[in-house]
Design an enzyme around this catalytic site. Sequence first.
Site, PDB file in Angstrom:
ATOM      1  N   ASP A  38      66.006  23.737  37.352  1.00 38.31           N
ATOM      2  CA  ASP A  38      67.323  23.161  37.571  1.00 38.31           C
ATOM      3  C   ASP A  38      68.092  24.109  38.486  1.00 38.31           C
ATOM      4  O   ASP A  38      67.740  25.283  38.647  1.00 38.31           O
ATOM      5  CB  ASP A  38      68.054  22.956  36.239  1.00 38.31           C
ATOM      6  N   GLN A  39      69.139  23.585  39.079  1.00 41.23           N
ATOM      7  CA  GLN A  39      69.802  24.313  40.159  1.00 41.23           C
ATOM      8  C   GLN A  39      70.405  25.635  39.695  1.00 41.23           C
ATOM      9  O   GLN A  39      71.243  25.662  38.804  1.00 41.23           O
ATOM     10  CB  GLN A  39      70.881  23.437  40.788  1.00 41.23           C
TER      11      GLN A  39
END
Length: 762
Positions: A296-297
């Site tokens: 995830d970012q």
Amino acid sequence: MFKDMMIRNASNKYWERSTYFIISTMNLMHTFVLLLLVEFSLQDYPFKDTSLSWDVRVNDLVGRLTVDEMAMQMARGGQGENGPAPAISRLGIGPYQWDTECLHGAVWHKATAFPQAIGIAATWSHDEVYRLAEVSGEEVRAFHNDAVKHNKYDSITGASCYAPVINIMRDPRWGRNQETYGEDPYLSGMLATAFVHGLQGNHSRYVRATAGCKHLDVHGGPENVPVNRNSFDSKVSERDWRTTFLPAFRYCARAGVYSMMCSYNSINGVPACANKKLLTDILRKEWGFTGYVISDQVAIEQMVWPRKYVHSNIDAAVAAVDAGVNLELTWGANHNVAFDTIASAVRSGRLSENLLRERVKPLFYTRMRLGEFDPQKYSPYSYITMSVIEGQVHRDYAVSSAMKTFVLLKNDGLLPLQQTIYNKIAIIGPMADVPTALSGDYQTYPDWKFISTPRRGLESLGRHANYAKGCKDTLCNSYDSNSVKNAVQGTDVVFICVGLGTAIETESKDRHDIELPGHQKQMIMDAVAHSGSAKIVLITFNGGPVNIQWADQSNRVNAIIAAFYPGQGTGTALKNVMTTTNKSQFGRLPYTWFVSSNQVPAMVDYSMKGRTYRYFKGEPLYPFGYGLTYTTFHYGNLKMAGSVTAGQQLHGSVDVTNNGNVQADEVVQVYISWAQTAIPAQRRQLVSFERITIPAHGHKTVKFTIEADQMALWIDNNGWKVEAGRINVFVGGQQPNQKKSVGSNIIQSHFDVHGAKLLGSF
């Protein structure tokens, strides 16, 4: 003749093509002079040979990469400057953009707006989810083909999607509930399977667009209430992990999904993106997953801060790659990107070059299956053009799919409306005429002329149609009561449109409770008080549930529809379902609609005790699986074996009869419960479902299968076990023993399991 003169590559038997200039003279027949060898640069590498297996091609390609090239491919999976993965010109490999969203359409593009995921889950239909993914994939691929054609590799131009979201809806206040398929692991897993198949396509060789199931794992709040997700540690028991949070992802892996995204949170102290038990032991070894894991970012940088799990970016990169991460999604390049340190980690001996090559292989396998290294003519998906974007077929589907997402929560007989036109109607509320609020989060941006708001769709039902927004927005902190009172006076029907929207629930934004925001409840009460004898239809637009108990109990509110976020076809779809008198196409709730947030534990408590229909012992406002239609159904003639040997399937069938005068969709739901066991078990578990259409007074026979692993219970340290004993079976259009009935019967039976069988860990 001249090929025999070329240089042969002895190891792979591939010819290196050279350019020759030949001079021939008319006077000396059959005499040729070789003037100049120009270049040997253009090669037919094995990875471009379509006659070879995928593994041979991938191994050849990755075997030619340097450490620096591999590291850069793994470090460029993100937005903006962090993508695309750079070209490798010496091998004729172009850039590739991994950053693409397609939760319910070609997200953030000017594209068709289909219903949000939670609404599609309410269809309880494999076919609808498959079709949604199919049309979304067509539009994503169209944008991708067009971008590559014009040599553009910006964000959201790739063909690898970060979807579906299959986290369990464990808390009604979580801001991202709208992105999920609800609260049940089996329902979520089956719908995720349909999405993966629909998006990726059914071609034997090529993939339309690749799906990516997220967020792995033990993820479902909080976003920001009462603590921030970027530092949250999910404390979970092994049993809850295995029985609630992992199953949907296991189904996703079985479906052949190409990627998984590891989540922000830690799991029992270990960040998900550094969790080797999760990403290697469970995902790859137990489930046999061969795709790639993307973070995830900024989740990998967060291992350094705020989590303080490691001391530096190189520590974080080593932990993530070793655990099983293949690709980093983060912010811009050259801005503290953890995976930029991979090459240094290899040179210092902290990561092996062999491991790096193994991590890169799934990335290029994915690109090969998308057709990147083959002649364009071979893949049917390479011919998808921009003509599909917001085309008539997709616009029609946006309406028809929305109709099947609506859940009819209450109806005293008003619906379907018996009049095609009334003298005066009112359409009120902050969700009545706001085109940008109808799709929820991760939305597309369709042409406004294709958007039908509730006001636009319903106003033709009255010769005169009054409108009052009542509130500036769904926060409804400022309420214009006079406009509402004036709008509803002297009307025949009042349509009240309330709800949440992304101002209230979205990524990074949880709710403190499930009450209607601001003065929205007062608006409903004012509409009832000042509308005389008008009929009232309440329509709610929300992902997670809201407290509408007052409206449910009021005899003045004739009907309630949960609309979720239906997309661009909202108004037309609402009008269709409320005025079609010979057909009923409503959905069913994919989650428990609680009365208030007092019925659920604290957001940060990851025990499943008291959560979802499987463990909740109270009385909700509307149960999981609930939904009315314009008819009722009768279940009969349940057939199934009375016993099975542990480890075997059980097959059954049931007859379903439509009691009414209208064709209608029914959702056949099969639940089991364990009569006696020493192992802790949930109250009941959904094990099969099917949405069917039955003509008026018609009937259908529906077959179902209960798999051996669905009969099993988790035994700590030993895995799943099918125990000897009795298992109860309930078949109907709703859960057993629920007080708020849909009017149809439930058939109960049981079967005995002989012997016991340990199935192991999965």
